[in-house]
Design a protein around this motif. Structure first.
Motif, short mmCIF file in Angstrom:
data_model
loop_
_atom_site.label_atom_id
_atom_site.label_comp_id
_atom_site.label_asym_id
_atom_site.label_seq_id
_atom_site.Cartn_x
_atom_site.Cartn_y
_atom_site.Cartn_z
N ASP A 115 0.82 -1.21 0.00
CA ASP A 115 0.00 0.00 0.00
C ASP A 115 0.86 1.27 0.00
O ASP A 115 0.32 2.38 0.00
N GLY A 165 -5.71 -2.10 1.76
CA GLY A 165 -6.24 -2.92 0.66
C GLY A 165 -6.88 -4.18 1.20
O GLY A 165 -7.29 -4.25 2.35
N PRO A 186 -9.28 3.11 0.49
CA PRO A 186 -9.19 1.71 0.05
C PRO A 186 -8.20 1.61 -1.12
O PRO A 186 -8.13 2.52 -1.93
N THR A 187 -7.44 0.51 -1.17
CA THR A 187 -6.52 0.35 -2.30
C THR A 187 -6.85 -0.90 -3.09
O THR A 187 -7.58 -1.78 -2.62
N SER A 188 -6.32 -0.95 -4.30
CA SER A 188 -6.58 -2.08 -5.19
C SER A 188 -5.62 -3.23 -4.92
O SER A 188 -5.51 -4.14 -5.74
N ASP A 196 -10.82 -5.41 -7.91
CA ASP A 196 -10.07 -4.18 -8.13
C ASP A 196 -10.26 -3.16 -7.01
O ASP A 196 -10.33 -1.95 -7.27
N GLY A 197 -10.39 -3.64 -5.81
CA GLY A 197 -10.49 -2.72 -4.68
C GLY A 197 -11.91 -2.50 -4.19
O GLY A 197 -12.12 -1.83 -3.19
N TRP A 201 -13.20 -0.98 -0.62
CA TRP A 201 -14.04 0.21 -0.66
C TRP A 201 -15.33 -0.01 0.15
O TRP A 201 -15.72 0.79 0.99
N VAL A 217 -10.95 4.34 -4.63
CA VAL A 217 -9.87 3.38 -4.54
C VAL A 217 -8.54 4.00 -5.02
O VAL A 217 -8.49 4.62 -6.08
N ASP A 218 -7.49 3.83 -4.23
CA ASP A 218 -6.13 4.29 -4.54
C ASP A 218 -6.01 5.82 -4.59
O ASP A 218 -4.97 6.33 -5.01
#
Lengths: 239, 239, 239, 239, 239, 239, 239, 239
Positions: A115, A165, A186-188, A196-197, A201, A217-218
């Protein structure tokens, strides 16, 4: 956020903008919102990134310029062409201009090194937007002892940004530990079917800890902008 | 799982079954898989539930019968009609027959009282399938001190079932604390857009703690079946 | 699971970790959970994989190290650089160190050779985590006679892992044949619109056989960790 | 958030809790996070709501108690049974205890009267959590002149909460007008296929205005908690 | 499929239709496609159902009329008002008129009694559309021995309709056993998060057995229409 | 469908199979289901495709072999290495062996040339599975006159396969024109947000014409298998 | 829209078409619908694009030909091979033939330069289909003053096309400002989890401004066709 | 669209509005956009509907008022309380005031009587917004002859609105028959898994006929607003 397209011409132009041929830069936003200017690097050539940063600096010598989501080539060209630039390889950012004294303190926390790029993008944004970023890494929920060891340091900040994530349990655990405003990114990052996250999320938006705020996300940049605005107003003397 | 439909007739019947008019009960499964028989109560009238439990008991006087997802009316009729029945109002289950000595120990843990119905369904299932269920409630991640206080008790079990709704951070935190087999039961408990438990489900399948196993949303029964099978084999002397 | 990022520096470091410059390895997890250490190879350069495996072996000469999801280049470099390494081309894994006597027995079953990489990742994980993996391939439901021929062999194990893609009917059929704990691994194997394994995933969570446990799509590693934990406790003498 | 289930008994109880028979109340959270206590009314009987509010007030006579998502019956019983209670019919909230002087100022803005219940829940939460809520209604983007007329009033606050359903364009327009921290609350208000608020939710997370923060659909409570925390720290003298 | 709306008037009317005031019936379809006429009962009052069936019979005394998805009230009124009607309580169908000799043979198979309503709707449709329906119930994949016992009976038909809910493994297992044309009807039968039959639907479309055909969830009528068309052409002498 | 993985060894082998080192071929299926053997080419090297086809021909000299989803390289190698092979560039198929007399007639219809690869895969499958494929192209619903001109030709077949992408209106229009069994193949052909064929898929399953059967997106092979089985049984003398 | 496939032969051909070997062009559509002919360039080789444009011009020397979604190579070959062609690099279109006098006026508006390719595709389509396109760029909702400055210019058109990505707030704001017919084109422009334009698409269909019409994501062509048809009929004298 | 909430008070009021206690009506919109005023009846009590219609008529005696989505109770109260009101039972609308001469002509077309409520809502809206609505019912694609019989009548209108549920093939077929502007209204009419109209919605946005415009599911009102705006400008003399 400024955007551009090569070969653009023959279309109507509104007042108060800077035309670079390949891009129109909004140099009035700062006056309206109090923020510096940002170049979103994704989808731009290295030359476009450098050109945009240079133009913004010329137009506003007293203001910082931040570029995000830079490719390796763009990072290299920034280092070659822009004297005094600060480039962060992990966070994929470049900063032009010297920050003034910061106000307020933002804890930027993440669960693992995967992350880290998002955490660094967020921290660079916090700095450019006028606050201090305290980076705290590798405090995931699967190793609670590390997280608990950082509790007081986090609680001493004006706002905390939790980058996470996979199942993104970190914001919920943090929300039970400290009472400062909390932004979740939130990350992917994930393995298998994590959408994809989306998983991270949804988790941040369904946190059992009340008052958790989310960004896309990200989106370390968005979280950094919001965190700096909150921390700058928190009335803490500049560091 | 046994299922039924009123007015059923005139269709082919395979060998080894018990025909009640409104239901065909598979009385051979136990011989094949070693498990007791179960009546899934959702969508059945109270009379059908009671009839099915009675028929199974008659066919197999030496075996336990479990009924799940009972309506209030079905719970009431079970109490009136079935002598010796055990009815759990929260878990919506009824049990007929006396369990023998249990083997192995299952920790059934949940984050809040809203998850309690699923925890109780799971615990009743564990008991009927021959193991001991140790229920531990209100150990959510937003109050870490309570969870940490139960760590040793959980680690002393052969398997742990973590029942959790909303963002379902509990299995990940537990997975970092203990090394015993861990089954997560996502629940449909939540506020706002939690997608009827999808958020919790995705979280359990993307846990940062390795080896977390999942069942369907609110499926305390399925988790209980699996947990009992694991615990019974764990070689621990009967309690 | 250990993770890393190149060029990482200048951030806070918690106690009890090993800093490689590009990665921070958690060498305390085993003490907490009783498991060996794992290098997740996806997204790592071959040099990073080899470096991480070597460092973990130096820190814990008495413990096994498993690397998963290796690229062809990483597999090649492991063979060249790490003496005594076991590399599995199909399962994309590398193992360093000699396993001690195994406890318990895990049947790892799949429907077709397309699911073989996931089966092999699972089997390698089972081995490294201390149990025996009995691999049974090509027992899909479209050829029932082959599956029925293996019934007793599967029933003799302490736990069965069913690896299945497409519509993932295998776990349900197995669940009707044997009563041992059953873990389903849905895979992303399929043609047309199978939603990257969502179809298989949903199927495993909606199995008509009670007690089926699931992990994420293609997560042979997670299933292997859980299966070994279950089998090791099953009290069977070491093989 | 406190939760409960009727008939609960016979389960382990951790230290520092208040047991009401039907509910366990966490009376220590305030000490940990500095916030008042909240009763989530959805799914509770009127008697349970009143009982929980009364118990919390007895345990902490110096602290405010907020109840949210009350049914019409629960609102009526609160008015009958709890002397000094403040009930808001639109926002479906009840407040017990007198707020002290507020710190900071929160603009709570919405696009139409259909979003009013969420706005009122948010405003009540802001008040109970110690800040001043300035409610501004009917400033949707389809009538820009009304929104522009309120610009200075909004910009004078420490944080703005934008409550918006349907396509949720309001946060983006606001984000271009003012530079204060901005929290968007997507609502489930809409006609036809709006996916129960998903459309609004996605819109808030994809706002073209940088720094927009989100909470879950209809979560006026969560937004209010976060906004009050931000505004209280903003150093503005109490009003 | 014929549809209707109360109070309908003042709109253009094409040639070749029967106007009942509340419904326009297409009495030419049979000539175009060779099929009988059908009244879709969902959303119709009992009086509308009976009226539509009577009108169609008057217009075409030599043809069968089928009504599907009947409410309990509609079934009762059919029995009272329509002499010679055949009503199936489980399948929720009513048939008016005497079928002629059937051509071809359709095996209609299901996994459990919960799927029985769909099976019966399908069987009634097969009959009305001129073929013979051989109903085979309770041959789910969790009890393989029952299914294998019916293999030859199924293989002797011209087409097989496999009705299956939950994870819908039945069509795949059948597809490996017999080579006759196979239509899968996914049903919405399931517990927990099965997505109203999406799980079963995806399974039928991703079957590992080649040549499996699908219809919509619970669409026993559609499967019956198709099956009868296939079986009628199969050249088998009438039964 | 046969599948394979390079380097496969050391695993259990059931009876009745052909082991090629890289693949295990089921040479008994034909006896069980009456169908020829098929090599699914996606994900296979050209050498593996040719090897598999050769082995199947050797094992069953009297039977046809079909290979689908061939890459350009695989098509080229088939032409070079396999004498007597028939390769279709558009349909990406190769056929080995001479078909005997066909029974029955299948209309394979599509809306545009973009759907042609799926139509050709279907037609080749129909041929290999023993029926006659009548290909009718460019009869989309936006040019009704062309479709109406082919009505009688289509109605004269025993079954019609309608291949259609985008909004897939073709099956519904066809279903109103002819009464023969109708299989719809949704394709992934489309522009913008068509969800990789989901739009077409949903359309085929919600057709207003009763009795439309579906297969997975782009699954010309599956539709061909089913269509041939239906047509072969239709009692029409061989062509 | 015309489509093609290389190597196409041996299939039935309906009347009224032009066969190019690799494509069948419908030269009758214009007579039926009054529109020019279009070559959809995605997935075609540069040679196929040029060949199709040339053939259509030969068949209908008096009519315009538009090609869309051209690759860089196709744009280059068009310039080399087709004398008199107009190629737009940003809009990825090529036009052959001289437009006659236009009727009606279409405002084509977008929020940022990232949406410019879609705006230009739309404008070129409007022109070819016989109306005048007034392009207005960079009038996003985050800078309201620019948008308000263009209000009268937009209101003076017969129809407005609003091209917008991310959260697509522009159509709603425009719908409150002007009363002319309004077509929204959602674009796939966005950062993070925007679902490839689904967010923008949902927003346009849930606009709080009544009467907003939508096309598919990025479908500037479709919006242009519709806008020109509306504007041409608006009775305004040719420009 | 006007919205309201009972008990609303104590909030800021912008200029140019009418306050009814329970609702604030925007009486300036017509001046801005040239349209009449509308009361959205869903979620309103009959008294609120009648009160809102009366207030709008008093404020603008020269303008029409339309109420949509009325419950049976609201329709009854409108008839009792509002003299001169026109109530449409099928379309669930009420109109107050006499329309002036209409300009332009809108064909409103649907596939079956199940779609009739949406068609009637659309037609009423067209009328109130100043154009003529030509209703054409039961021209679905499964009975092409009826649709073809209406071709010239549809082509003679200035715009066509195609209302269609299930797979929504109608807009595509119409788009190939006529060249007038075409608006598709997907409806939630369907059986089984049609996703509440998503299937129809996706179909309209992926139509193979170029230039099809869409509104939200069941949004007859929105389509009517847009259609009237287009038709009024089409320069046809009033009817």
């Amino acid at each position: 956020m400024e955007q551009m397209a090569a070969g653009y011409k023959n279309v109507s132009t509104a007042a108060g903008e800077l035309d670079l041929g390949f891009a129109r830069l909004d140099v009035d936003r700062a006056a309206r919102t109090g923020d510096p200017e940002v170049v979103f690097g994704a989808g731009k050539t290295p030359e476009q990134v450098v050109g945009a940063m240079r133009a913004l600096t010329l137009a506003h010598p007293d203001r910082l310029v931040l570029a995000t989501r830079l490719s390796d080539e763009a990072k290299k060209l920034c280092r070659t062409e822009l004297s005094g630039v600060e480039v962060d390889d992990i966070g994929r950012t470049a900063t032009l201009g010297r920050p003034g004294p910061s106000r307020g303190r933002v804890a930027v926390v993440c669960a693992g090194t995967a992350d880290l790029p998002v955490l660094r993008e967020c921290a660079a944004t916090v700095t450019v937007f006028g606050s201090y970023a305290d980076e705290i890494v590798d405090v995931g929920v699967a190793g609670l002892h590390r997280l608990l060891a950082q509790r007081d340091r986090i609680a001493a900040c004006d706002v905390v940004v939790a980058v996470a994530g996979m199942e993104a349990a970190l914001p919920s655990v943090l929300g039970g530990l400290v009472g400062v405003p909390l932004i979740a990114v939130p990350t992917s990052v994930g393995y298998g079917w994590h959408l994809d996250g989306l998983t991270a999320w949804l988790a941040t938006l369904n946190s059992c800890a009340p008052g958790v705020l989310s960004v896309n996300v990200d989106n370390g940049f968005g979280a950094g902008v919001a965190a700096a605005r909150i921390a700058r107003n928190a009335g803490r003397p500049a560091e």
